[in-house]
Design an enzyme around this catalytic site. Structure first.
Site, PDB file in Angstrom:
ATOM      1  N   GLY A  16      -7.254 120.347  15.405  1.00 25.32           N
ATOM      2  CA  GLY A  16      -6.551 121.444  14.375  1.00 25.32           C
ATOM      3  C   GLY A  16      -5.319 120.526  13.635  1.00 25.32           C
ATOM      4  O   GLY A  16      -4.198 121.207  12.999  1.00 25.32           O
ATOM      5  N   SER A  17      -5.500 119.065  13.268  1.00 22.75           N
ATOM      6  CA  SER A  17      -4.414 118.618  12.492  1.00 22.75           C
ATOM      7  C   SER A  17      -4.342 118.883  10.967  1.00 22.75           C
ATOM      8  O   SER A  17      -3.436 119.015  10.353  1.00 22.75           O
ATOM      9  CB  SER A  17      -4.443 117.049  12.667  1.00 22.75           C
ATOM     10  OG  SER A  17      -5.896 116.461  11.980  1.00 22.75           O
ATOM     11  N   ARG A  21     -25.911 133.169  13.700  1.00 17.71           N
ATOM     12  CA  ARG A  21     -24.793 132.752  12.727  1.00 17.71           C
ATOM     13  C   ARG A  21     -24.301 133.921  12.109  1.00 17.71           C
ATOM     14  O   ARG A  21     -23.127 133.907  11.740  1.00 17.71           O
ATOM     15  CB  ARG A  21     -25.637 131.595  11.928  1.00 17.71           C
ATOM     16  CG  ARG A  21     -25.538 130.153  12.207  1.00 17.71           C
ATOM     17  CD  ARG A  21     -25.997 129.301  11.497  1.00 17.71           C
ATOM     18  NE  ARG A  21     -26.784 128.092  12.056  1.00 17.71           N
ATOM     19  CZ  ARG A  21     -26.202 127.494  13.045  1.00 17.71           C
ATOM     20  NH1 ARG A  21     -25.034 127.418  13.045  1.00 17.71           N
ATOM     21  NH2 ARG A  21     -26.963 126.486  13.385  1.00 17.71           N
ATOM     22  N   ARG A  76     -19.341 124.538  13.005  1.00 22.14           N
ATOM     23  CA  ARG A  76     -20.372 125.377  12.844  1.00 22.14           C
ATOM     24  C   ARG A  76     -21.039 125.416  11.732  1.00 22.14           C
ATOM     25  O   ARG A  76     -20.137 125.210  10.497  1.00 22.14           O
ATOM     26  CB  ARG A  76     -20.039 126.829  13.222  1.00 22.14           C
ATOM     27  CG  ARG A  76     -19.368 127.038  14.352  1.00 22.14           C
ATOM     28  CD  ARG A  76     -20.215 126.911  15.549  1.00 22.14           C
ATOM     29  NE  ARG A  76     -21.256 127.717  15.547  1.00 22.14           N
ATOM     30  CZ  ARG A  76     -22.471 127.387  16.352  1.00 22.14           C
ATOM     31  NH1 ARG A  76     -22.452 126.453  17.201  1.00 22.14           N
ATOM     32  NH2 ARG A  76     -23.490 128.262  16.376  1.00 22.14           N
ATOM     33  N   HIS A 116     -14.295 117.026   4.704  1.00 22.81           N
ATOM     34  CA  HIS A 116     -15.215 116.099   5.539  1.00 22.81           C
ATOM     35  C   HIS A 116     -14.823 114.633   5.476  1.00 22.81           C
ATOM     36  O   HIS A 116     -14.422 114.070   4.456  1.00 22.81           O
ATOM     37  CB  HIS A 116     -16.572 116.327   4.812  1.00 22.81           C
ATOM     38  CG  HIS A 116     -17.672 115.547   5.429  1.00 22.81           C
ATOM     39  ND1 HIS A 116     -18.269 115.898   6.441  1.00 22.81           N
ATOM     40  CD2 HIS A 116     -18.275 114.417   5.054  1.00 22.81           C
ATOM     41  CE1 HIS A 116     -19.464 115.010   6.746  1.00 22.81           C
ATOM     42  NE2 HIS A 116     -19.292 113.956   6.080  1.00 22.81           N
ATOM     43  N   VAL A 165     -25.318 122.074   3.990  1.00 21.22           N
ATOM     44  CA  VAL A 165     -24.305 121.363   4.614  1.00 21.22           C
ATOM     45  C   VAL A 165     -23.579 120.120   3.833  1.00 21.22           C
ATOM     46  O   VAL A 165     -24.578 119.662   3.399  1.00 21.22           O
ATOM     47  CB  VAL A 165     -24.926 120.981   6.013  1.00 21.22           C
ATOM     48  CG1 VAL A 165     -23.648 119.912   6.657  1.00 21.22           C
ATOM     49  CG2 VAL A 165     -25.316 122.053   6.911  1.00 21.22           C
ATOM     50  N   ASP A 166     -22.313 120.399   3.676  1.00 16.44           N
ATOM     51  CA  ASP A 166     -21.521 118.988   3.007  1.00 16.44           C
ATOM     52  C   ASP A 166     -22.161 118.893   1.639  1.00 16.44           C
ATOM     53  O   ASP A 166     -22.405 117.562   1.102  1.00 16.44           O
ATOM     54  CB  ASP A 166     -21.960 117.877   3.889  1.00 16.44           C
ATOM     55  CG  ASP A 166     -21.057 118.003   5.274  1.00 16.44           C
ATOM     56  OD1 ASP A 166     -20.178 119.028   5.317  1.00 16.44           O
ATOM     57  OD2 ASP A 166     -21.408 117.582   6.224  1.00 16.44           O
TER      58      ASP A 166
HETATM   59  C1  GRF Z   1     -11.563 116.165  10.199  1.00 18.51           C
HETATM   60  O1  GRF Z   1     -11.768 114.756  10.216  1.00 18.51           O
HETATM   61  C2  GRF Z   1     -12.550 116.803   9.270  1.00 18.51           C
HETATM   62  O2  GRF Z   1     -12.880 116.128   8.099  1.00 18.51           O
HETATM   63  C3  GRF Z   1     -13.791 117.158   9.931  1.00 18.51           C
HETATM   64  O3  GRF Z   1     -13.083 117.339  11.212  1.00 18.51           O
HETATM   65  C4  GRF Z   1     -12.038 116.601  11.464  1.00 18.51           C
HETATM   66  C5  GRF Z   1     -11.190 117.769  11.832  1.00 18.51           C
HETATM   67  O4  GRF Z   1      -9.921 117.223  12.359  1.00 18.51           O
HETATM   68  N1  GRF Z   1     -14.535 118.198   9.450  1.00 18.51           N
HETATM   69  P1  GRF Z   1      -8.636 118.194  12.816  1.00 18.51           P
HETATM   70  O5  GRF Z   1      -9.150 119.195  13.910  1.00 18.51           O
HETATM   71  O6  GRF Z   1      -8.220 118.762  11.424  1.00 18.51           O
HETATM   72  O7  GRF Z   1      -7.651 117.336  13.598  1.00 18.51           O
END
Ligand code: GRF
Length: 217
Positions: free
Chosen positions: A36-37, A89, A115, A133, A168-169
């Site tokens: 969750g950073s 989903r 997910r 990402h 995806v991505d």
């Molecule tokens: C990040 O590196 C993001 O790019 C990827 O998952 C990670 C999540 O990090 N999709 P955080 O949970 O926000 O710390």
């Protein structure tokens, strides 16, 4: 040789310049599965004025994840929607759409949401669903992007914030930041460098996605 592993100024690419503040504060929803950073970075950016918006709700799919504890500390309402409790989903995504509609969310952010989302969510938040990402897309799509970048021996990597489409991505890129990858890097040294830039670009990407709401207004 420790200097090269400290955070360096990164090349930051903003395709059309940082967007102007939205006419009203954006109501933001966040999806997270782990640390969750990035969720916290969005909350802080909105509270410190770097992002004209409010994070009005967090949903996690993993009970007891660190993101939940952050939400409690930051005073943001959080809900657990465990994907194992939904038969498909699409069922989970319908529940998410209902949840965030009630919260009147303008922009929904996948901030470490582990997910794959269905067209249900993509269509409900068309051009307003943002993912972060940890690579310079389209390189290293999918899981373990940083590990694979290291294994490939790239000398420049980074992170990408993009709009979400069912593949995806693969959605349109909003903003990227580049960071160096050094020959002696490990995941432990590279990851913080990338995360620091994620926290920097994600609020900008959210503001960019929010602009779609006011187009033609
Ligand atoms: C990040 O590196 C993001 O790019 C990827 O998952 C990670 C999540 O990090 N999709 P955080 O949970 O926000 O710390």
């Amino acid at each position: 040789m420790t200097r090269q592993n400290t955070a360096q100024p990164a090349a930051l690419v903003v395709p059309h310049g940082a967007p102007p503040p939205s006419p009203r504060p954006l109501r933001l929803g966040v999806l997270a599965s782990g640390r969750g950073s990035n969720f916290e970075a969005l909350v802080r950016a909105s509270r410190h004025g770097a992002l004209h918006g409010d994070v009005v709700g967090l949903v996690v799919n993993t009970p007891h994840c660190k993101a939940l504890a952050r939400a409690e500390r930051l005073g943001v309402g959080a809900t657990v929607m465990n994907h194992r409790h939904y038969h498909s989903r699409e069922a989970l995504d319908h529940a998410l759409v209902n949840h965030f509609r009630i919260l009147q969310v303008d922009v929904l952010v996948m901030a470490g949401w582990m997910r794959i989302v269905s067209p249900v969510l993509c269509q409900a938040y068309d051009k307003r669903l943002v993912n972060i990402h940890p690579s310079l897309l389209p390189a290293f799509q999918g899981l373990n992007a940083m590990e694979r970048a290291l294994a490939a021996g790239v000398r420049i990597t980074g992170c990408t914030a993009h709009l979400v489409v069912p593949e995806v991505d693969a959605g349109p890129i909003l903003i990227q930041a580049a960071v160096p990858a050094y020959p002696n890097d490990t995941l432990a040294t590279l990851a913080p460098r990338i995360h620091a830039q994620e926290h920097r670009i994600l609020p900008i990407a959210v503001a960019m996605a929010g602009q779609h709401l006011f187009e033609g207004a």
